[in-house]
Each structure stands twice: as structure tokens, then as C-alpha cells.
Design an enzyme around this catalytic site. Sequence first.
Site, PDB file in Angstrom:
ATOM      1  N   ARG A  38     -14.855   0.579  59.435  1.00 48.97           N
ATOM      2  CA  ARG A  38     -15.095  -0.163  60.834  1.00 48.97           C
ATOM      3  C   ARG A  38     -16.474  -0.898  60.180  1.00 48.97           C
ATOM      4  O   ARG A  38     -17.409  -0.440  59.780  1.00 48.97           O
ATOM      5  CB  ARG A  38     -15.548   1.069  61.783  1.00 48.97           C
ATOM      6  CG  ARG A  38     -16.125   0.145  63.074  1.00 48.97           C
ATOM      7  CD  ARG A  38     -17.434   0.192  63.287  1.00 48.97           C
ATOM      8  NE  ARG A  38     -18.061  -0.218  64.679  1.00 48.97           N
ATOM      9  CZ  ARG A  38     -19.270  -0.414  64.964  1.00 48.97           C
ATOM     10  NH1 ARG A  38     -20.127  -0.551  64.125  1.00 48.97           N
ATOM     11  NH2 ARG A  38     -19.574  -0.869  66.302  1.00 48.97           N
ATOM     12  N   LEU A  39     -16.121  -2.287  60.297  1.00 49.69           N
ATOM     13  CA  LEU A  39     -17.376  -3.217  59.922  1.00 49.69           C
ATOM     14  C   LEU A  39     -18.272  -3.392  61.227  1.00 49.69           C
ATOM     15  O   LEU A  39     -17.837  -4.016  62.067  1.00 49.69           O
ATOM     16  CB  LEU A  39     -16.497  -4.177  59.348  1.00 49.69           C
ATOM     17  CG  LEU A  39     -16.318  -4.331  57.790  1.00 49.69           C
ATOM     18  CD1 LEU A  39     -15.245  -3.394  57.504  1.00 49.69           C
ATOM     19  CD2 LEU A  39     -15.940  -5.726  57.336  1.00 49.69           C
ATOM     20  N   ASP A  40     -19.489  -3.139  60.726  1.00 54.55           N
ATOM     21  CA  ASP A  40     -20.324  -3.245  62.097  1.00 54.55           C
ATOM     22  C   ASP A  40     -20.842  -4.756  62.258  1.00 54.55           C
ATOM     23  O   ASP A  40     -21.154  -5.527  61.385  1.00 54.55           O
ATOM     24  CB  ASP A  40     -21.770  -2.497  61.726  1.00 54.55           C
ATOM     25  CG  ASP A  40     -22.697  -2.427  62.755  1.00 54.55           C
ATOM     26  OD1 ASP A  40     -22.596  -2.387  63.897  1.00 54.55           O
ATOM     27  OD2 ASP A  40     -23.809  -3.299  62.407  1.00 54.55           O
ATOM     28  N   GLU A  72     -16.214  -4.680  64.603  1.00 54.48           N
ATOM     29  CA  GLU A  72     -17.133  -4.889  65.787  1.00 54.48           C
ATOM     30  C   GLU A  72     -17.426  -6.419  65.822  1.00 54.48           C
ATOM     31  O   GLU A  72     -18.063  -6.895  64.835  1.00 54.48           O
ATOM     32  CB  GLU A  72     -18.369  -4.027  65.599  1.00 54.48           C
ATOM     33  CG  GLU A  72     -19.136  -4.447  67.074  1.00 54.48           C
ATOM     34  CD  GLU A  72     -20.652  -3.761  66.835  1.00 54.48           C
ATOM     35  OE1 GLU A  72     -21.297  -3.655  67.948  1.00 54.48           O
ATOM     36  OE2 GLU A  72     -21.089  -3.427  65.788  1.00 54.48           O
ATOM     37  N   ASP A  79     -15.413  -5.711  75.539  1.00 52.99           N
ATOM     38  CA  ASP A  79     -15.025  -6.192  76.918  1.00 52.99           C
ATOM     39  C   ASP A  79     -14.506  -5.047  78.042  1.00 52.99           C
ATOM     40  O   ASP A  79     -14.890  -4.951  79.244  1.00 52.99           O
ATOM     41  CB  ASP A  79     -14.166  -7.427  77.014  1.00 52.99           C
ATOM     42  CG  ASP A  79     -14.678  -8.740  76.394  1.00 52.99           C
ATOM     43  OD1 ASP A  79     -15.912  -8.496  75.896  1.00 52.99           O
ATOM     44  OD2 ASP A  79     -14.117  -9.751  76.260  1.00 52.99           O
ATOM     45  N   HIS A  81     -14.772  -1.977  77.634  1.00 51.09           N
ATOM     46  CA  HIS A  81     -15.757  -0.893  77.980  1.00 51.09           C
ATOM     47  C   HIS A  81     -16.755  -1.325  78.988  1.00 51.09           C
ATOM     48  O   HIS A  81     -17.048  -0.737  80.111  1.00 51.09           O
ATOM     49  CB  HIS A  81     -16.537  -0.495  76.737  1.00 51.09           C
ATOM     50  CG  HIS A  81     -18.050   0.222  77.250  1.00 51.09           C
ATOM     51  ND1 HIS A  81     -19.011  -0.361  77.370  1.00 51.09           N
ATOM     52  CD2 HIS A  81     -18.259   1.388  77.407  1.00 51.09           C
ATOM     53  CE1 HIS A  81     -19.790   0.413  77.663  1.00 51.09           C
ATOM     54  NE2 HIS A  81     -19.538   1.620  77.553  1.00 51.09           N
ATOM     55  N   ASP A 111     -23.424   2.898  70.676  1.00 50.12           N
ATOM     56  CA  ASP A 111     -24.203   1.930  71.153  1.00 50.12           C
ATOM     57  C   ASP A 111     -24.285   2.091  72.609  1.00 50.12           C
ATOM     58  O   ASP A 111     -25.660   1.974  72.988  1.00 50.12           O
ATOM     59  CB  ASP A 111     -23.761   0.310  70.725  1.00 50.12           C
ATOM     60  CG  ASP A 111     -24.076   0.081  69.376  1.00 50.12           C
ATOM     61  OD1 ASP A 111     -25.069   0.272  68.891  1.00 50.12           O
ATOM     62  OD2 ASP A 111     -23.297  -0.660  69.052  1.00 50.12           O
ATOM     63  N   GLN A 112     -23.244   2.264  73.518  1.00 48.04           N
ATOM     64  CA  GLN A 112     -23.268   2.072  74.744  1.00 48.04           C
ATOM     65  C   GLN A 112     -24.010   3.316  75.374  1.00 48.04           C
ATOM     66  O   GLN A 112     -24.479   3.215  76.353  1.00 48.04           O
ATOM     67  CB  GLN A 112     -21.965   2.024  75.354  1.00 48.04           C
ATOM     68  CG  GLN A 112     -21.048   0.962  74.813  1.00 48.04           C
ATOM     69  CD  GLN A 112     -21.703  -0.401  74.707  1.00 48.04           C
ATOM     70  OE1 GLN A 112     -22.434  -0.655  75.355  1.00 48.04           O
ATOM     71  NE2 GLN A 112     -20.903  -1.260  73.965  1.00 48.04           N
ATOM     72  N   GLY A 123     -26.653   5.185  73.241  1.00 45.93           N
ATOM     73  CA  GLY A 123     -28.106   5.246  72.650  1.00 45.93           C
ATOM     74  C   GLY A 123     -28.870   4.062  72.863  1.00 45.93           C
ATOM     75  O   GLY A 123     -29.821   4.218  72.703  1.00 45.93           O
TER      76      GLY A 123
END
Length: 595
Positions: free
Chosen positions: A257-259, A292, A312, A314, A381-382, A384
Site C-alpha cells: 500500500r503506497l502512502d 492512498e 471519500d 469513509h 489516519d481517521q 489517530g
Amino acid sequence: MPSSTPSTLRHGAVLLDAEHTRFALWAPDARQVSVELGNGQSVPMLPQPEGWFMIQTNCPAGSQYRFNIDGQIQVPDPASRAQGGDVHGPSLVVDPHAYRWQHRQWCGRPWHEAVIYEMHVGVLGGYQAVQQKLPALVELGVTAIELMPLAEFPGARNWGYDGVLPYAPEASYGTPEQLKALVDTAHGLGLAVILDVVYNHFGPDGNYLQRYASSFFREDRHTPWGAAIDFRRRPVRDFFIDNALMWLLDYRFDGLRLDAVHAIDDPDFLEDLARRVRQAIPAGRHVWLNLENEANQASLLQRGFDAQWNDDGHNALHVLLTGETEAYYADFAEQPTRQLARCLEQGFAFQGHINRHGQRRGEPSAHLPPSAFVLFLQNHDQIGNRAFGERLTQLAPSQALQAATVLLLLGPMIPLLFMGDEVAAQEPFLFFTSHQGELAEAVRQGRRDEFAAFSAFADATQRQRIPDPNALATFQASCPRPSPDQADTTRALYRELLQIRHRELVPRLPGTRALGAEVLAEGALTARWRLGDGSLLRIDLNLSAHRVELQPAGDPQLWFQHPPQALEHWRQGWLPAFSAVVQVEQPTAPDGERP
């Protein structure tokens, strides 16, 4: 001594045989470079074209080394495969073939089978501790685990996005062999393993590249973390692509998963990475590449990448569940139900639409299958990036959260869970680091300044309540401790939904196309998809506190209802508050009869 051309050099220390290692460093700003071995020996490196230095010398696996730049500074290998201490300490020569794989025949899983469980290795106790948790995840119905970044970072506590040595697995979690054992065990249980990687910046402590390779960066372009990485340069580009290949080939991860790729100002690099990964992976092996990307570049999802995290989706769900509309949720304040409906029928909510900054964001995505999008109710992320790291269990009505979980696990997008979701975890997931000195103070103050725009933290004294990222207590508070009174009930719901998903939905996912989504009322909608076998999937969802009317359709097969009486109300033409009904209508044969 045979020489290597720059185009064939790999960054770092490559073990040639039991006693010899080849060292390579791209240091275009250096005049002289030597390898300082742990035994006290200093070996001058030979200058090569294009800024490279290289040497082959007697040095077995396990040896410590550093690079000496111009006789002025000793630095760790930027491509260190392991560290003997922290990021400022010596690097270690690693034998990539030392671990004996037990499940070499594992070829991964098809992408449409993915049910992803994101986790932080540190708060769970390290590689070996995570390994012990895998059977319970399999029993739940998870098919893939996703590890937050493991690149070596300063100190022993960090989310991982401050990594500075991308090739070295974080030593405080365990050894490279213990990480491989974790991956190996997962494969034996039928679990794929995804690694979150950060290719958009380096952390603020322990990165010495500016000292001897300033052209690794470009000062004419900046990101939130400083000067942008210059992917136009082949040594820089190869540094990251070879890193991706190391994780996939040496550690046998099943995907990356590329941040935050929106901070990579070179889309060609991403396409190059995907192309070279696909070329290197043997035929028949499944490897997943996820993004991401706040820019919602749907075009990348047809150029070697399997899917993108659907922020979107989320964000719309979060607004509907909590009523929060500050910061980035402001983009979903006016029509969250319509935006959720657009996500379900077309992928992204923002497909060139104007955001709160007056800028167009995104590309059309309706042509992509639902499996090109990873949907979630929470992620690192959502949770923390909230001041106090609260989870939805503390922010949303429990019945509404359960109804949203039905959509997540029985809808055709790829579902992602965050550790603790399945047991209604109550503890926060806070932002934590272990920086020291002035950097620690800067991070502490920067964290509090981030929330100055929020009404609850408009006053500076209020922001002092935000937990210190560097405090040990902040890390300890983030370690999962499931609540016994809710854990069993919530886990049973997740297990039942995932059993239905694997039995009924997964076999029909390939070829699925959205048929549309209709807003019934604020907080309620109906969404329909034609599955790969021709059957019609329908999800009726009401996240509001009020009953809503709807139009029943025929007598389809019920997959799931929440709460238990929801279907009876549905047949009467309405949905109760906080409810979800999932049904499928079987395909019809040409003569009108169901096969």
C-alpha cells in the site's frame, strides 16, 4: 577487480557469498567514501560514473558497517537491510537467504477475495506477538493483514511514517528473520500480507542523504515534509523500486500500500514501479498494489494498480454516523448521503468536483469496478489524526455503526478493518513518536497546532490537553484492550457477515458492475449492483434516527437484516432507524425462469 556499471548497481550491501559483500553508495556530493567495518577495518570505495562508489571486500553476514564520507562524518547505509542499533547506529550485512521458507508454494490470493485487517505491529507487541494472533483473524474471516510501515525509525515508538531507512525492518519489533516467520506463518494459514510503504518523504531524524546526495531531493518542489524527492533521477527512482521488490521477493509480502502518492510529484514513477513489479513477479503469483491518493487519480487504477483507499466513502459515512463536519469533513457537510450514493455507484465522490478550497479534485471513476476501491469505517489516519484518538464506538450510535458495518462487509468494494473494530475496542489509537530534544518539542507543539482550526481547541490552553506524542503513556494507551461486555457480540456480528461474504458474494464479485444508488432520505439510500453471475445485489441502508419509506422489489433472497425485524418492515414499505437489509435476486434464464 571487476567493476559494475551504474545501471547494474543496487543500493546498499549485497552478500555475494559466505565471506564477501559488495557495498554500493550513491554519493554524488562526496569526494571520498570508505566502508568502516565493525572490526575496525576501513576499506576505501572505488568511485564509479554518475556519483556511485563501490567495493567488494571480505565481510560475512552479521557484520556491522558504516560509510565514511570525506573523512568527516560516518553514516548508516541509506539502504541498510538491518540496523545494529537505532537509525544513527551501524548497519548490518544481511543474508536474504538465511531464512528457510516453509510455504514456498504459496502464490497469494486473487484480489477480489481480500478482506483486509490493518494493524500496527508495535502496539501489538512485535513480529512474534502478531504471529500468535493470526489464527483468530482467520477464524474471523480475514484474508489479508496489512502492516503499518516497518521502515527503521528513530526510537522505539512511532507510527512508521517517520521512517528514514526504508530497507531495514524496525529492530524494536524483532529481527528480519522473525518478520519473515510472520509472513510465512500467515501464508500457511491462507492469509495474504500487505505492507504499507512510504515513498513520498523521509522522517526528520536520521536521514543523512542531504550531506552527500543532495540531488536526491529537488528544492523547486516541496511537500508537507520538505523538499520533494527527485524521482527524475534513475538512482533515486531505483532506490524505491528496488525497495518494493525487496519486500515482495525477499520477504514474500503479497502486496504494498503506497502512502500518500499525491505527494509524489511524478506520476511516471508510479507507473514505472508498477510495471517493474509486474515484470519481476512470477506468472501465477498474486501481488496487490494499492494506493492512498487524495487526488483521486482514477487513471492510475488502470496502469498497474489494483485499488485505492476510498477516503471519500469513509468521509461520507463518518459524517452520517457522527454529524461531524469540521476540517476535511466539511467537504461532506451538505450532501453526505448523495456523496455516499455516488461512491457506491461510481467509486469516488469527488471526480472533478469542487472541494472546500475551491479546487477541482479527482477524475471520473464510474468505469472502474467496485473492487478498485478499498472501503473502511476506520483506519489509522481517521482515528489517530483526531486529537484524542477516539474510535467510532465512542462517536456513533452502536446500532448505526452496526448497520454501516453491514454495508462495509456485504458491499462489493474491498473491505478494510482497523485492529479492534471486530471487538468494539474502546481504547484510542493516538499519534505517538519517541523523538528527543528540540525535535520532540517541535513535534509536540506541531501536533497541538494542527487542531487550532477546530472550535474545541481554539484556545491554546485547550490544546494543552492533547496527549504528548512522545510520552510513553500515549503509546501505552493505544495498545488494544477489548471490552469484554461488547467484544463477543461484535465479533459474532463480524464473523457472521464475513461468512456470508465468502459464501455468497466473493464467488460472484468478478465482473460486478454498479446499477445505481438512490437517496431515500437524508441518511438513507438504496444501492444495487449486477454481480458477475448476473444476479442483482441490493442493499437498503438507513443510518438516520428516523424510519424512511422505500419501494420493495419482488421477493429476493435475504442475505442479512439488521435489526432482526428489519425485513418485515421492509416488506411493509419502510426501513426502521439504523437498519440495513441485504438481498439478492437470482439471474433469470432467457425463458424467464430462474436457473
